[in-house]
Every structure is written in C-alpha cells, then in structure tokens.
Design a protein around this motif. Sequence first.
Motif, PDB file in Angstrom:
ATOM      1  N   ALA A 161     -31.620 -32.783  20.878  1.00 31.68           N
ATOM      2  CA  ALA A 161     -32.976 -33.017  20.393  1.00 31.68           C
ATOM      3  C   ALA A 161     -33.675 -31.679  20.257  1.00 31.68           C
ATOM      4  N   LEU A 211     -33.629 -35.994  16.681  1.00 28.50           N
ATOM      5  CA  LEU A 211     -32.676 -36.463  17.677  1.00 28.50           C
ATOM      6  C   LEU A 211     -31.353 -36.721  16.961  1.00 28.50           C
ATOM      7  N   ILE A 243     -33.269 -35.537  27.828  1.00 32.11           N
ATOM      8  CA  ILE A 243     -34.186 -35.347  26.706  1.00 32.11           C
ATOM      9  C   ILE A 243     -35.582 -35.831  27.082  1.00 32.11           C
TER      10      ILE A 243
END
Length: 160
Positions: free
Chosen positions: A59, A68, A110
């Motif tokens: 990401a 992403l 993430i």
Amino acid sequence: MTEPALKPDAVQDALGDLGTVETVRWNRVKVSTKIEKVREAILRAQSLLACDHVVQISAVDNGKSFELIYHLTGPHRMVIALAIDIPRDKPEVPTTSDILPPAGIYERQIHDLLGIVFRGHPDLRRIILNEDWPANEFPLRKDWKMDPNKFYGGVPPEVK
C-alpha cells in the motif's frame, strides 16, 4: 528464463471484465479494479488462474488516494497484481483475510501504518507500532507530522 505456463491472455479472459489488465513484464500482469470488485477478482484468480499464494499486499499513500495492491502467484510463477485505489476521505476496503488467510497479517500492518480499515477483519490490533503510539496517527501517511508534545512510545522523556 523460463516462460510462465500462465499467459497474459488467460488473465485478460478471467479478469478483464473486472478492470484494466496490463502486462507489466513477461511474468507480471497488473489488474486495476474497483474496491467493490477486489474480492471477486481474488476468488477468480484463485479458481480460474490457480493463484494459491499471496506474495504480499502493498500500500502507498500517493497524496490523492491510497493504492492497495494484492500480489498473487501460483505454480505457474506468474505474478498477478490486483490494484485498487482507496479514497483518502473514506479509507475502507473489505477484508480478504477470510478468502486469503495470509492477507490478515498484511492487512494489520497496513492498518497500523496507513490507517486503512479492512471491514470485517477479525483482529486489527497494532502489530508494528508500539502500544504507546497515539490513536489515529499513521506514520506512513504523507500528511502525518510528529507532534513534539505527544509521546510515541519507547523510552519516556526524563522528568525535569
């Protein structure tokens, strides 16, 4: 160099209706799709293209949105990158940890660093940043700045 058994045309046939398919290199194909279609794309990649392994999920904050990318492969060794753009004002995407179990750890990382929420993820606890890190501060966002008046964990400042 060994040619992969899976050809870009097969990726186009399997995923072409879900987004734009681009051959990046001889063994890499990128499919740009929408948030609401990413789960369908992963399921098709698994069933139609024998992509049984997630290499990584990456990401990046490009300033306007978050990109992403799910990198999938299989015994054919072709890497299929499923890319989606996530708006900055609503950084949410459905989890894929139920259909792609190794994705769960990448989604936690993430979420920790960029603040992207993976709806339906069973456990988005911190995994990289320490427990003292302030809530709602994500150090890999381009607009993040460290506040000198906040404690970010580690060794506490000495009391004077």
